[in-house]
Design a protein around this motif. Structure first.
Motif, mmCIF file in Angstrom:
data_model
loop_
_atom_site.group_PDB
_atom_site.id
_atom_site.type_symbol
_atom_site.label_atom_id
_atom_site.label_comp_id
_atom_site.label_asym_id
_atom_site.label_seq_id
_atom_site.Cartn_x
_atom_site.Cartn_y
_atom_site.Cartn_z
ATOM 1 N N PHE A 134 1.429 -1.266 0.147
ATOM 2 C CA PHE A 134 -0.080 -0.145 0.070
ATOM 3 C C PHE A 134 0.719 0.620 0.078
ATOM 4 O O PHE A 134 1.988 1.196 0.248
ATOM 5 C CB PHE A 134 -0.849 -0.060 1.228
ATOM 6 N N LYS A 138 -3.881 3.115 -0.138
ATOM 7 C CA LYS A 138 -3.558 2.792 -1.842
ATOM 8 C C LYS A 138 -3.070 1.582 -2.237
ATOM 9 O O LYS A 138 -2.192 1.313 -1.475
ATOM 10 C CB LYS A 138 -4.186 4.123 -2.680
ATOM 11 N N ARG A 139 -3.879 0.339 -2.053
ATOM 12 C CA ARG A 139 -3.324 -0.806 -2.793
ATOM 13 C C ARG A 139 -2.536 -0.737 -4.398
ATOM 14 O O ARG A 139 -3.251 0.184 -4.823
ATOM 15 C CB ARG A 139 -3.951 -2.132 -3.575
#
Length: 255
Positions: A134, A138-139
């Protein structure tokens, strides 16, 4: 076992402690435990690490680029480069980070947690084994290879990282002075592959970044799995499968 939140908190504390020393351009006439020139920003970061340790009742073994090995009472080992790219930070060049990894054993195959914090932008990269990588919540994933490959690689003897050897019409090559942040960039798709085949990297330089790339669906190869101290002995190839397969040599093993 330490938690990811604890590692993130430590990284943020080290970053905050170091901010006043960015761009001071102050070196000392002695070296860190890892053999590098010590700078004011390195000492400030290491002081914050020692302060954090003094607040802990128990902790695993700690291997720090500045101090060396500190024996702990809990399982595993914490691998820390308080400021990777300190030569950049010392001059105010914006490519430097805090790099922290937790490994359940003295093998890189047992990397469990990783945090890399860009001390200039504040971008926070983190990963837990089996749960993905991440960036700021956010991935992220390694970049699918297309167009001109962008490679993070220093100059190296017997260099096999040419466009002819790799089989591309063009390649773009960079070395910004922080291998840890370079690996974070690879994990987040900014760079296609990172390759350093000189056998001169320390485990604290790369441990966190290796887990980031692996958890970002990337491929990671090293020449040595055992964590044995601060010797400069590692070679690393990490990134998209297409390029890793072209660069990794037969003596290297996956993590």
């Amino acid at each position: 076992m330490l938690s990811l939140d604890e590692l993130i908190t430590l990284a943020l504390r080290i970053k905050d402690r170091s901010l006043d020393y960015i761009g001071v351009d102050k070196e000392y006439d002695y070296e860190s435990a890892g053999g590098d020139t010590s700078r004011a920003i390195d000492e400030a970061a290491e002081e914050e690490l020692r302060r954090w340790l003094s607040e802990k009742k128990k902790f695993p073994d700690i291997l720090s680029e500045e101090t060396g090995l500190i024996k702990g009472e809990e399982r595993g080992i914490l691998l820390i480069d308080p400021i990777d790219g300190s030569a950049n930070a010392d001059r105010g060049l914006p490519f430097s980070c805090v790099s922290i990894a937790y490994c359940k054993s003295y093998s890189l195959r047992d990397l469990e947690l990783a945090v890399i914090l860009d001390i200039f932008s504040g971008d926070l990269y983190y990963a837990t084994r089996g749960q993905g990588c991440f960036l700021n919540g956010k991935r992220v994933r390694v970049r699918r290879l297309r167009g001109t490959p962008l490679i993070y690689a220093p100059c190296q003897e017997g260099d096999m990282l040419s466009k002819d050897v790799l089989g591309f019409k063009h390649i773009a090559r960079r070395d910004f002075g922080s291998i840890a942040l370079g690996l974070a960039y690879t994990a987040s798709g900014k760079i296609d592959v990172l390759a350093d085949l000189r056998g001169s990297l320390r485990v604290v330089d790369v441990a966190a970044g290796l887990l980031l790339v692996k958890e970002a669906d990337g491929y990671v190869y090293v020449n040595k799995l055992e964590i044995s101290g601060l010797s400069r002995e590692l070679s690393v190839v990490a990134g998209s499968k297409e390029l890793v397969d072209k660069v990794a040599v037969k003596s290297m093993v996956p993590i």
